[in-house]
Design a protein around this motif. Structure first.
Motif, PDB file in Angstrom:
ATOM      1  N   SER A 225      -3.568  -5.064 -14.735  1.00  0.00           N
ATOM      2  CA  SER A 225      -2.280  -5.001 -14.060  1.00  0.00           C
ATOM      3  C   SER A 225      -2.134  -3.727 -13.222  1.00  0.00           C
ATOM      4  N   ALA A 226      -2.806  -2.649 -13.628  1.00  0.00           N
ATOM      5  CA  ALA A 226      -2.764  -1.410 -12.845  1.00  0.00           C
ATOM      6  C   ALA A 226      -3.424  -1.623 -11.490  1.00  0.00           C
TER       7      ALA A 226
ATOM      8  N   LEU B 247      -2.840  -2.418  -5.614  1.00  0.00           N
ATOM      9  CA  LEU B 247      -3.010  -3.269  -4.435  1.00  0.00           C
ATOM     10  C   LEU B 247      -1.671  -3.571  -3.776  1.00  0.00           C
ATOM     11  N   ALA B 248      -0.657  -3.840  -4.580  1.00  0.00           N
ATOM     12  CA  ALA B 248       0.674  -4.115  -4.046  1.00  0.00           C
ATOM     13  C   ALA B 248       1.231  -2.879  -3.337  1.00  0.00           C
ATOM     14  N   MET B 249       1.029  -1.711  -3.908  1.00  0.00           N
ATOM     15  CA  MET B 249       1.500  -0.475  -3.289  1.00  0.00           C
ATOM     16  C   MET B 249       0.774  -0.220  -1.970  1.00  0.00           C
ATOM     17  N   LEU B 250      -0.513  -0.476  -1.941  1.00  0.00           N
ATOM     18  CA  LEU B 250      -1.293  -0.293  -0.721  1.00  0.00           C
ATOM     19  C   LEU B 250      -0.805  -1.237   0.381  1.00  0.00           C
ATOM     20  N   LYS B 251      -0.592  -2.490   0.032  1.00  0.00           N
ATOM     21  CA  LYS B 251      -0.112  -3.473   1.008  1.00  0.00           C
ATOM     22  C   LYS B 251       1.264  -3.087   1.534  1.00  0.00           C
ATOM     23  N   ASN B 252       2.132  -2.629   0.653  1.00  0.00           N
ATOM     24  CA  ASN B 252       3.465  -2.191   1.065  1.00  0.00           C
ATOM     25  C   ASN B 252       3.367  -1.008   2.026  1.00  0.00           C
ATOM     26  N   SER B 253       2.481  -0.091   1.740  1.00  0.00           N
ATOM     27  CA  SER B 253       2.288   1.067   2.611  1.00  0.00           C
ATOM     28  C   SER B 253       1.783   0.638   3.986  1.00  0.00           C
ATOM     29  N   GLU B 254       0.858  -0.296   4.020  1.00  0.00           N
ATOM     30  CA  GLU B 254       0.337  -0.809   5.290  1.00  0.00           C
ATOM     31  C   GLU B 254       1.449  -1.479   6.098  1.00  0.00           C
TER      32      GLU B 254
END
Length: 55
Positions: free
Chosen positions: A2-3, A8-15
């Motif tokens: 889950s980490a 991955l979700a944080m990276l996508k949000n940043s992009e």
């Protein structure tokens, strides 16, 4: 596991945020250029827009 998904979700949000910020930054640069250079910069911008519309 889950980490990894969270990262991955944080990276996508940043992009996504960076993608949305780029046009705003370009708009600010254009506004500043138009204010500083006046008429010629405005004519150059209109010509560039027309060039894009023809493509």
């Amino acid at each position: 596991m889950s980490a990894v998904m969270l990262l991955l979700a944080m990276l996508k949000n940043s992009e996504r945020r960076a993608e949305h910020a780029t046009p705003r930054k370009l708009d600010a640069i254009v506004r500043a250029t138009l204010e500083q250079q006046g008429g010629q910069a405005h004519e150059d911008l209109k010509a560039a827009i027309r060039m894009k519309e023809r493509l």
